[in-house]
Design a protein around this motif. Sequence first.
Motif, PDB file in Angstrom:
ATOM      1  N   TYR A  62       0.806  -1.209   0.000  1.00 16.84           N
ATOM      2  CA  TYR A  62       0.000   0.000   0.000  1.00 16.84           C
ATOM      3  C   TYR A  62       0.842   1.262   0.000  1.00 16.84           C
ATOM      4  CZ  TYR A  62      -3.810  -3.111   1.309  1.00 16.84           C
ATOM      5  OH  TYR A  62      -4.739  -4.103   1.320  1.00 16.84           O
ATOM      6  N   VAL A  63       0.189   2.332  -0.393  1.00 18.34           N
ATOM      7  CA  VAL A  63       0.727   3.668  -0.190  1.00 18.34           C
ATOM      8  C   VAL A  63      -0.232   4.335   0.790  1.00 18.34           C
ATOM      9  CG1 VAL A  63       1.284   5.866  -1.289  1.00 18.34           C
ATOM     10  CG2 VAL A  63       1.671   3.722  -2.507  1.00 18.34           C
ATOM     11  N   TYR A  64       0.311   5.153   1.679  1.00 16.25           N
ATOM     12  CA  TYR A  64      -0.495   5.663   2.782  1.00 16.25           C
ATOM     13  C   TYR A  64      -0.545   7.177   2.792  1.00 16.25           C
ATOM     14  CZ  TYR A  64       0.584   0.949   4.435  1.00 16.25           C
ATOM     15  OH  TYR A  64       0.737  -0.406   4.536  1.00 16.25           O
ATOM     16  N   ARG A  65      -1.658   7.683   3.315  1.00 19.40           N
ATOM     17  CA  ARG A  65      -1.723   9.106   3.586  1.00 19.40           C
ATOM     18  C   ARG A  65      -2.275   9.296   4.987  1.00 19.40           C
ATOM     19  NH1 ARG A  65      -5.378  13.927   1.066  1.00 19.40           N
ATOM     20  NH2 ARG A  65      -3.957  15.607   1.655  1.00 19.40           N
ATOM     21  N   VAL A  66      -1.697  10.199   5.754  1.00 16.39           N
ATOM     22  CA  VAL A  66      -2.113  10.399   7.137  1.00 16.39           C
ATOM     23  C   VAL A  66      -3.378  11.251   7.167  1.00 16.39           C
ATOM     24  CG1 VAL A  66      -1.470  11.265   9.405  1.00 16.39           C
ATOM     25  CG2 VAL A  66       0.296  10.315   7.894  1.00 16.39           C
TER      26      VAL A  66
END
Lengths: 229, 229
Positions: A51-55
């Motif tokens: 995955y790629v994540y964003r806060v």
Amino acid sequence: MLVRTTAAPAQCSNAFDDFRLTNGENPIGRLNEFAYKRGTEIYGEGEPAVYVYRVKEGAVRSYKLLSDGRRQIGEFHLVGDIFGLTSGEYHRFTTEAVVDTTLWLIERQSVETRARTEGPVARNLLSMTARDLKHAEDHLLLLGRKDALEKVATFLIEMDKRLSATGVMSLPMARSDIADYLGLTVETVSRALSRLGRAGIVSVAGNQCLRREITILDRLKLLSLDLQD
Amino acid sequence: MLVRTTAAPAQCSNAFDDFRLTNGENPIGRLNEFAYKRGTEIYGEGEPAVYVYRVKEGAVRSYKLLSDGRRQIGEFHLVGDIFGLTSGEYHRFTTEAVVDTTLWLIERQSVETRARTEGPVARNLLSMTARDLKHAEDHLLLLGRKDALEKVATFLIEMDKRLSATGVMSLPMARSDIADYLGLTVETVSRALSRLGRAGIVSVAGNQCLRREITILDRLKLLSLDLQD
DNA sequence: CGACTGCTTGAAGAAATTCAATTTACGTGG
DNA sequence: CCACGTAAATTGAATTTCTTCAAGCAGTCG
């Protein structure tokens, strides 16, 4: 359907959007939201990057360990930041939630796929990687050549830019995190903060156990400690 | 017409080619060759980025300075390496020839232009930036958390990989360059090398004034000092 | 309530830096 | 061609900075 509930900070208001992965008619990859309790691992170094994540809410630390447990935090990811991008199959850092944290996730596969055919997506991947590189390069100078007081001053200025609009910043991370970010020990960080406090440059508040409310009282003096290159 | 006169090392045999900027029917941007005397600046931090460079012969150091002159070298560029890439208008490092050096140059503009329309070029830009990022990330751990002996051990192993096929490496850079790369002083680097020599792990040869011929005698012991993460 | 965590502060110790001296090579110019 | 100044490197001694060890205080959480 995803509804954005928090206003993201201006400097990275629409990074997933820029990515062309959240908005528009064609959001590829399921966009999930996931909550992590404080201290929880998000992914480990060496694991396949899925995955790629964003806060969305909270804060994340990204670190490497030496075999004997010494830790170097490479970066903190705050609200709005995207992380977990890696051109390569595997993560090169371990990441953990610094506090209770909510993340948005998208499948890395889908980013890769779209980057292959869509110029803007590819360009965004590059510009985000370049931003990470710039951060790392600046941090090299800090770790290699600044003394303890300068390191802490630089840290405070960075955090001030990234998380306080109001002038008072509420640090999410413990002294031990700051220490491992700056290549110091907890004690040295604490002493540096005390010195800055005694000098009237910052004020450190909060209860004795979580003194994380930091106000910059004399920005000029703090900046003079954060040497330019 | 460009004729390659030196065989480039295997690990980066055709980086400009991968870039699609040297071979094929359509080499965009003039490819110039340029010689720099030892110690000469190639470009300065903050200057507009006009060219991208590849090392034909020699070695280059890439560094940042603090206002009081403290220096942190971020990377050494050896034969075959490409440097000067920056997504952004300006260079973030100063670079200088470590020894007499010949570089190939291409116009940055032409790379940008082609990346905009050609997927493979864009992907190469990304993968090269990602490689730089990985190097910087690993170096953060070294600078923040390794002690002097470990730093020097790691350095020797890196250089051994990058410039010695024969088992004896001939370092192009001075002790002061090594020191500024590792976040140490010249004296500490020298002492660490002496210790490694006395321990029979490496041999340091050359005349008293340029002791840059280094042989790794006990690779296992050296690797055990270069802790893994 | 009691164990624990987070943080600070002091004292002692270690590691790296700074200062200083020495050696050897190199280059420049009389 | 040799003397001289300079640069590169090493080594020792003194000093500084940071770390380690230790103690204490104040919150938090089960």
